[in-house]
Design a protein around this motif. Structure first.
Motif, mmCIF file in Angstrom:
data_model
loop_
_atom_site.group_PDB
_atom_site.id
_atom_site.type_symbol
_atom_site.label_atom_id
_atom_site.label_comp_id
_atom_site.label_asym_id
_atom_site.label_seq_id
_atom_site.Cartn_x
_atom_site.Cartn_y
_atom_site.Cartn_z
ATOM 1 N N LEU A 195 0.819 -1.218 0.000
ATOM 2 C CA LEU A 195 0.000 0.000 0.000
ATOM 3 C C LEU A 195 0.850 1.265 0.000
ATOM 4 O O LEU A 195 0.329 2.367 -0.122
ATOM 5 N N SER A 196 2.169 1.091 0.147
ATOM 6 C CA SER A 196 3.092 2.218 0.100
ATOM 7 C C SER A 196 3.791 2.331 -1.242
ATOM 8 O O SER A 196 4.068 3.435 -1.709
ATOM 9 N N LYS A 197 4.071 1.184 -1.872
ATOM 10 C CA LYS A 197 4.678 1.180 -3.205
ATOM 11 C C LYS A 197 4.581 -0.223 -3.775
ATOM 12 O O LYS A 197 4.874 -1.212 -3.088
ATOM 13 N N ALA A 198 4.227 -0.308 -5.059
ATOM 14 C CA ALA A 198 3.978 -1.611 -5.677
ATOM 15 C C ALA A 198 5.239 -2.447 -5.821
ATOM 16 O O ALA A 198 5.165 -3.673 -5.966
ATOM 17 N N GLN A 199 6.430 -1.819 -5.771
ATOM 18 C CA GLN A 199 7.676 -2.568 -5.912
ATOM 19 C C GLN A 199 7.844 -3.607 -4.807
ATOM 20 O O GLN A 199 8.652 -4.525 -4.912
ATOM 21 N N ALA A 200 7.031 -3.499 -3.757
ATOM 22 C CA ALA A 200 7.080 -4.457 -2.652
ATOM 23 C C ALA A 200 6.667 -5.862 -3.076
ATOM 24 O O ALA A 200 6.874 -6.821 -2.314
ATOM 25 N N VAL A 201 6.102 -6.031 -4.272
ATOM 26 C CA VAL A 201 5.682 -7.373 -4.726
ATOM 27 C C VAL A 201 6.837 -8.363 -4.709
ATOM 28 O O VAL A 201 6.629 -9.573 -4.637
ATOM 29 N N THR A 202 8.067 -7.850 -4.745
ATOM 30 C CA THR A 202 9.232 -8.742 -4.810
ATOM 31 C C THR A 202 9.453 -9.512 -3.514
ATOM 32 O O THR A 202 10.195 -10.494 -3.506
ATOM 33 N N LEU A 203 8.813 -9.096 -2.428
ATOM 34 C CA LEU A 203 9.000 -9.807 -1.162
ATOM 35 C C LEU A 203 8.580 -11.270 -1.279
ATOM 36 O O LEU A 203 9.194 -12.153 -0.684
ATOM 37 N N SER A 204 7.542 -11.520 -2.055
ATOM 38 C CA SER A 204 7.066 -12.902 -2.204
ATOM 39 C C SER A 204 8.091 -13.781 -2.924
ATOM 40 O O SER A 204 8.010 -15.013 -2.856
ATOM 41 N N LEU A 205 9.048 -13.164 -3.623
ATOM 42 C CA LEU A 205 10.122 -13.926 -4.260
ATOM 43 C C LEU A 205 11.310 -14.119 -3.319
ATOM 44 O O LEU A 205 12.075 -15.068 -3.472
ATOM 45 N N VAL A 206 11.452 -13.213 -2.366
ATOM 46 C CA VAL A 206 12.561 -13.306 -1.416
ATOM 47 C C VAL A 206 12.327 -14.426 -0.400
ATOM 48 O O VAL A 206 13.276 -15.107 0.012
ATOM 49 N N LEU A 207 11.087 -14.634 -0.009
ATOM 50 C CA LEU A 207 10.788 -15.633 1.019
ATOM 51 C C LEU A 207 11.253 -17.044 0.637
ATOM 52 O O LEU A 207 11.881 -17.723 1.469
ATOM 53 N N PRO A 208 10.973 -17.532 -0.588
ATOM 54 C CA PRO A 208 11.502 -18.861 -0.952
ATOM 55 C C PRO A 208 13.026 -18.910 -0.931
ATOM 56 O O PRO A 208 13.605 -19.964 -0.621
#
Length: 617
Positions: A195-208
């Protein structure tokens, strides 16, 4: 036995030691704060700050309607309601005092530096010194100045804070799987980051990555717990694309699909090189073109970076897993902004490195201590240490110096022009600042310099025309507005401005009306143009047409004093003195200089005409 118990107690105490007990992190925060102190003296810049803060009606007050707008609409090609909300918070405290906004940014950067340290501390199994060095690199890296010193980049700072809070709670969840609340908090903070910036979508790739490299876990259970993260990423990723489309930002530079693939790989080169050699920084890195206007040959050599990264991963994935993790963390977190899908006019942006450089910072810190540990000679160990201090000091100096470049718009765009004299955007933006400062000769000079680079850039003609109008050289203003229209007929603001010169300065009302009609065909609800059209018709003695546009202006902006007064004058000319008195009284209430004698005359005639005098509410 006593010795064993003492040792066991020490080990237990060390394991339970809170991450914040190490005083060195506070020294790092103090150093980082000192380097960014100059930013508190900086002003707003005419690069998004005007839209995000100075002219943003959504942040003027905390209200239910504004709150709803923040969460239900795109803003400047983005969906980031929490970022807009943070500006509303600043506006409530500081109004338009730039120091308050810069202070907020600096505090967030210090918080992020602490969070990066905490994340590294847990990720690296309590390897405190490596975590400290990685946090220091993050805090003082010159490439991060843009995210801190530029008020509009609040979104970088906010999404990063929530991003690392999410990762920290995920790591706590992995350390204590029985505490389900850690997992829930990780999801909640991930949502806040999105909700602050869409670039945060990458977190779901960092977890694996974390699961595989640090917990050796690839199971059905671990995949299942990632489902909420991936669903949020998918939703907000689609939302981000729709937001960019709404502002016509996608592929505004008109590159082909094949070109974008090569440009994306070239930008990866730039980001890696700038991490190690952060020199010749710029607020704007435009697409490189050759002298003939084509894609330069070196762009097509850029896939070499993929080969080198692949070799690095194949070499280190077993012997140095942390190195593999770090380079993959960097690539995955910067992947969405590598311009495979071109957005905006910049190929590279320093703000995009804010989170990705954490991966490279960890890698460099690990490598430094690994090499120093393997060095047998004490003199070499000292040399490594001195070299490390020197590079950190150099980085700090560059960051401190870079912070001052963001002092104001003139300083910022002068720096861009110095680094890239062919940047037309920089000439446009600096000429606008010269115009705002009433330095019209410098405005015209910047426009001419920009037109020498690109003679077809319409905004330069428009800025030049505005300067000539202010110098009362109206014929030159008309010539340049006409050129701006010829270069881009879709730049409708030039019709409005040229029409104003025709009507206000040259008294050529027919040509002014023709220009206003073109503008109103596109923006019929623009109150300013409706008012200008009403004035032009009024001066042409076409009072009925003037009243129509005056009423349109008041329908859109009821509290416009000048429109209310014009409506009063038109009412008088049409013999409707009740209307004249009503609108005249409101104009007076709104601060317009309406003569008392006129008001009394209209009031008397309205009473005689209607038989009943109704005063305005």
């Amino acid at each position: 036995m006593k010795t064993e118990n003492t040792t066991a107690t020490k080990i237990k105490a060390r394991k339970n030691q809170d991450v914040f007990w190490d005083f060195r992190i506070y020294i790092i925060l103090a150093i980082t704060c000192a380097l960014y102190i100059p930013s508190l003296k900086n002003y707003f810049v005419n690069w998004d700050d005007m839209m995000y803060v100075m002219n943003n009606e959504m942040i003027n007050e905390f209200s239910i309607s504004n709150f709803f707008k923040m969460f239900s609409s795109f803003f400047m090609g983005n969906y980031h309601p929490l970022t807009i909300m943070s500006f509303a918070f600043d506006h409530a405290l500081f109004n338009l005092n730039a120091t308050g906004y810069h202070l907020h940014n600096l505090l967030l950067h210090l918080v992020n530096t602490l969070l990066v340290y905490t994340f590294c501390y847990h990720l690296l199994k309590k390897k405190n010194t490596v975590a400290l060095v990685a946090a220091l690199l993050f805090g003082i890296h010159p490439m991060h100045v843009e995210s801190v010193a530029w008020i509009s980049e609040r979104k970088d700072l906010l999404y990063t804070a929530y991003f690392f809070l999410s990762l920290i709670f995920y790591l706590k969840h992995k350390e204590e799987p029985g505490r389900r609340m850690y997992y829930v908090l990780s999801i909640v903070f991930f949502l806040f980051s999105l909700l602050s910036k869409a670039q945060a979508v990458t977190l779901s790739l960092v977890l694996p990555l974390i699961d595989y490299f640090f917990y050796n876990e690839v199971s059905r259970k671990s995949i299942k717990e990632k489902i909420p993260f991936f669903l949020f990423s998918l939703f907000f990723g689609i939302l981000a694309i729709l937001a960019q489309k709404s502002s016509n930002s996608i592929n505004s530079v008109s590159v082909t699909v094949v070109q974008s693939v090569f440009y994306a790989q070239y930008s990866l080169w730039v980001y890696i090189v700038k991490f190690f050699f952060p020199f010749f920084q710029s607020a704007l890195y435009e697409y490189p073109v050759s002298a003939t206007g084509t894609t330069p040959f070196f762009i097509f050599m850029s896939p070499l970076i993929i080969i080198l990264i692949t070799l690095f991963i194949l070499t280190t994935r077993k012997k140095w897993k942390i190195g593999t993790f770090c380079i993959l963390f960097f690539i995955l977190t910067i992947l969405p902004v590598l311009q495979f899908l071109p957005v905006g006019e910049a190929l590279v942006a320093e703000r995009y490195t804010y989170i990705p450089y954490v991966g490279l910072s960890i890698m460099v810190a690990e490598l430094f201590f690994l090499l120093r540990k393997k060095t047998i000679s004490p003199s070499m160990r000292s040399a490594y240490l001195y070299l490390g201090f020197f590079l950190l000091a150099l980085s700090g100096f560059l960051a401190y110096d870079r912070t001052k470049v963001w002092k104001d718009s003139e300083s910022l765009w002068s720096d861009v022009i110095k680094k890239n004299p062919a940047s037309v955007t920089a000439y446009v933006n600096r000429s606008f600042i010269f115009f705002e400062n009433k330095d019209y000769d410098k405005t015209i000079q910047d426009c001419n310099d920009g037109l020498n680079v690109d003679p077809n850039y319409f905004k330069l003609y428009a800025n030049k025309a505005a300067a000539y109008k202010s110098k009362h050289e109206y014929d030159s203003a008309i010539v340049n507005y006409t050129k701006a229209i010829a270069k881009n007929p879709m730049y409708y603001i030039s019709y409005l401005n040229r029409g104003a010169v025709y009507t206000d300065d040259l008294k050529n009302y027919s040509l002014g009306i023709a220009d206003f009609k073109v503008f109103l065909n596109v923006k019929p609800d623009d109150p300013g143009c409706n008012y200008n059209m009403a004035v032009a018709y009024y001066q042409s003695k076409k009072y009925d047409s003037a009243m129509i546009h005056c009423m349109n202006s008041l329908r859109i902006k009821p509290d416009d004093a000048r429109s209310n007064f014009l409506a009063a004058k038109l009412g008088e000319l049409q013999g409707d003195f009740q209307k004249a008195f009503s609108f005249g009284s409101k104009a007076k209430q709104l601060g317009f200089d309406v003569r008392e004698t006129d008001l009394k005359t209209w009031e008397q005639k309205a009473g005689n005409f209607t038989g009943t005098l109704k005063k305005p509410r």
